[in-house]
Write a protein that holds these residues in place. Structure first.
Motif, short mmCIF file in Angstrom:
data_model
loop_
_atom_site.label_atom_id
_atom_site.label_comp_id
_atom_site.label_asym_id
_atom_site.label_seq_id
_atom_site.Cartn_x
_atom_site.Cartn_y
_atom_site.Cartn_z
N VAL A 78 0.86 -1.25 0.15
CA VAL A 78 -0.02 -0.04 -0.14
C VAL A 78 1.12 1.19 0.06
N ILE A 82 0.76 4.02 -2.68
CA ILE A 82 0.57 5.67 -2.59
C ILE A 82 1.65 6.33 -3.32
N HIS A 87 -0.10 4.45 -9.49
CA HIS A 87 -0.91 3.85 -8.37
C HIS A 87 -0.98 2.40 -9.03
N LEU A 90 -2.61 -0.02 -6.52
CA LEU A 90 -4.00 0.20 -5.88
C LEU A 90 -4.77 -0.07 -7.04
N PHE A 111 -10.97 -2.07 0.93
CA PHE A 111 -10.82 -0.95 -0.29
C PHE A 111 -11.99 -1.27 -1.26
N ASN A 113 -13.69 -0.47 -4.56
CA ASN A 113 -13.25 -0.38 -5.89
C ASN A 113 -14.13 0.14 -6.84
N GLY A 396 -3.84 8.75 -3.65
CA GLY A 396 -4.10 7.47 -3.85
C GLY A 396 -5.40 7.03 -3.17
N VAL A 397 -5.24 7.28 -1.56
CA VAL A 397 -6.22 6.81 -0.84
C VAL A 397 -6.76 8.00 0.21
N ASP A 400 -9.42 6.39 6.26
CA ASP A 400 -10.49 5.30 6.34
C ASP A 400 -11.82 5.89 7.18
N VAL A 421 -11.70 2.12 2.93
CA VAL A 421 -10.93 3.00 2.06
C VAL A 421 -11.50 3.28 0.59
N ASN A 423 -10.62 3.83 -2.83
CA ASN A 423 -9.68 3.26 -3.53
C ASN A 423 -9.48 4.41 -4.74
N ILE A 424 -9.12 5.60 -4.61
CA ILE A 424 -9.45 6.61 -5.60
C ILE A 424 -9.02 6.29 -7.02
#
Length: 542
Positions: A78, A82, A87, A90, A111, A113, A396-397, A400, A421, A423-424
């Motif tokens: 992770v 990030i 990414h 991710l 995560f 998605n 990235g994230v 949480d 989270v 997961n952008i």
């Protein structure tokens, strides 16, 4: 009469014999056994939530995900995901489906998605997925005892959120919008005077806008002071992934006394440095408010206004104001840089945006600068702003969202304490041809709401309170840039490498004003608003 020797006595005698006859072998074996015992204890003590048995003796039912390493889980992957601007790791989590379970040290994160599950868990179930997990270093030590609201627990977060709510109200946005337009006008003049320093202009513009809104005065800080403030963000964000205590929070229970907590020494300096830097920015503002000479600002008119009845102390107020300044400046700067990269890579989309601006705001000698009043009429510009953020997400994230109670969802059982989270990178690629730059994909009737369908501002009750301010700053930059300037590459570059943490030019750009009509327009507007000389002097200071 025969005496029977117990198995324990026999083993003891045997070990004594081995220790005398083979001392090296004995001590080596003892060390190995001690290490195994210690490893077993640590693994069991810090077992992540998702691997612990529930009250019924069964493990929770969680989505699939990578197994990770013993004890540390997927922490390394992770962290690399990030730090990698592309990414890749991710995005790879999509192979597990709409949700992926990752054990990060002692914590278990799910995560998310897909937008579908993100909306279901973060938005619809926000009443019990709005908590934050424990971060003893980044939210405790470095944040001066939990004063950064982004990682605050729910009970402490409610008060700073309450006082920040006016930032999204119509009356305040109108006042702040006037300041944003003024700073944007200076930005355009800076482009003309020193186009090769465009990335520095973004730094000044982003800082000056939020500084004026939060603290009340136009920015008058040195480059070093601005870099130091940027480093506050950089060090804070990096601490989240580099401090092992944040991922093994039970270390505080295992070592409850301060003098045996070595992380307090290793991170305490950053708390003191951060605090002192904040004080240098805060004390002059507070003094002017106290003596009645402060100009209008969020601090004067909301945070410290008697009618607000803010319950925090002076340090709480300082952190609330300064985290607004630092968060609203660095993120805006990065997105503005992405705008330039998109202009180099996708000139056709920018040409189409220019056509819209010319149609609404006039052309050549009949042109006027776009203002925030044009937002409803410049919907392609609004769509482009959303596509800029989706095309190359700047992080990235986000933090949480932790469940405060057990709940079931689509065949899975999530125990209280499970983190969720966004997961952008995966969410941003949840479109057709994700690497293409297509503003049209956002022309859905919601293009003037930058947070609708876009998860970069977070979601649910924890959504970034400044998202409308960010939208306005980005809208002004985009509409005025496409109207008045032409951009082209000044050398080789990689569109996926934007060098977000660079303090020098992140990628080579040549820019020039579209024609003498637009140069005259910009300089006359800058002079009218009293920022023309500021733009010239700012270049000298840089």
């Amino acid at each position: 009469m025969t005496t029977t020797t117990s198995p324990v006595t026999q083993l003891t005698l045997r070990l004594q014999t081995i220790s005398k006859e083979h001392p090296f072998l004995f001590f080596t074996g003892a060390i190995i056994l001690s290490i195994i015992a210690l490893f077993t204890f640590v693994a069991e003590y810090f077992k992540p939530l998702g691997k612990r048995k529930l009250k019924d003796g069964k493990p929770p039912r969680l989505p699939p995900g990578p197994s990770g390493l013993p004890i540390f889980g997927s922490l390394i992957d992770v962290k690399e995901g990030i730090e990698d601007e592309e990414h890749k790791k991710l995005k790879a989590l999509r192979q597990y489906g709409e949700m992926a379970t990752l054990h990060l040290g002692q914590k278990t994160f799910i995560f998310l998605n897909s937008s579908r599950v993100a909306a279901e868990i973060i938005t619809k179930r926000g009443s019990y997925t709005n908590e934050r997990s424990s971060y003893p270093v980044s939210s405790g030590i470095i944040s001066h005892n939990h004063r950064r609201s982004v990682l605050m627990h729910q009970d402490a977060w409610a008060e700073p959120r309450r006082i920040m709510h006016p930032l999204i109200s119509g009356s305040y946005l109108k006042t702040y919008g006037t300041w944003q337009e003024l700073e944007s006008t200076q930005l355009l003049a800076e482009y003309i005077f020193h186009p090769k320093l465009w990335y520095r202009h973004h730094f000044r513009y982003a800082n000056s806008v939020i500084h004026r809104i939060a603290l009340g005065e136009r920015l008058a800080k040195s480059t070093k002071e601005l870099v130091d403030l940027q480093n506050c963000v950089t060090y804070f964000v990096s601490s989240v992934m580099t401090s092992m205590v944040d991922w093994f929070p039970d270390l505080e229970k295992l070592l409850p006394w301060g003098f045996v907590q070595p992380w307090r020494l290793s991170w305490g300096w950053l708390d003191r440095w951060n605090y002192n830097l904040y004080k240098e920015w805060w004390d002059p503002v507070k003094a002017k408010i106290d003596n009645g000479t402060a100009p209008p600002s969020w601090v004067r008119d909301v945070l410290l206004h008697p009618d607000t009845k803010y319950t925090g102390d002076d340090d709480d107020a300082m952190y609330a104001a300064m985290q607004l300044v630092e968060a609203g400046s660095d993120t805006t700067r990065l997105v503005l840089n992405v705008v330039f990269m998109a202009a180099l890579e996708h000139p056709t989309a920018f040409a189409k945006a220019r056509e819209e601006v010319d149609r609404v705001c006039g052309k050549d000698e009949n042109a006027r600068l776009p203002t925030l009043a044009d937002l409803e009429g410049l919907r392609y510009i609004c769509a482009m702003a959303k596509e800029v953020m989706r095309w190359r997400p700047i992080f990235g994230v986000p933090p949480d969202h932790t469940a405060t109670k057990d709940f079931d969802f689509e065949g899975y059982h999530f125990p209280a304490g499970t983190g969720f989270v966004l997961n952008i990178p995966a969410l941003c690629e949840e479109v057709k041809e994700p690497d293409s730059f297509v503003p049209e994909r956002w022309l859905d009737g919601h293009e003037t709401n930058i947070a609708h369908g876009l998860w970069l501002f977070g979601g649910g009750r924890r959504i970034c309170v400044g998202y409308r301010l960010a939208q306005n700053s980005l809208f002004l930059l985009l509409s005025r840039l496409v109207q008045s300037f032409d951009l082209e590459a000044a050398g080789p570059y990689n569109s996926r490498h934007l060098h977000f943490h660079a303090t020098d030019e992140p990628f080579p750009v040549n820019m020039k004003v579209r024609s003498h009509h637009y140069e005259k327009l910009i300089l006359s507007e800058a002079e009218k608003h009293g920022v023309l000389e500021d733009a010239k002097l700012e270049r000298d200071k840089l």
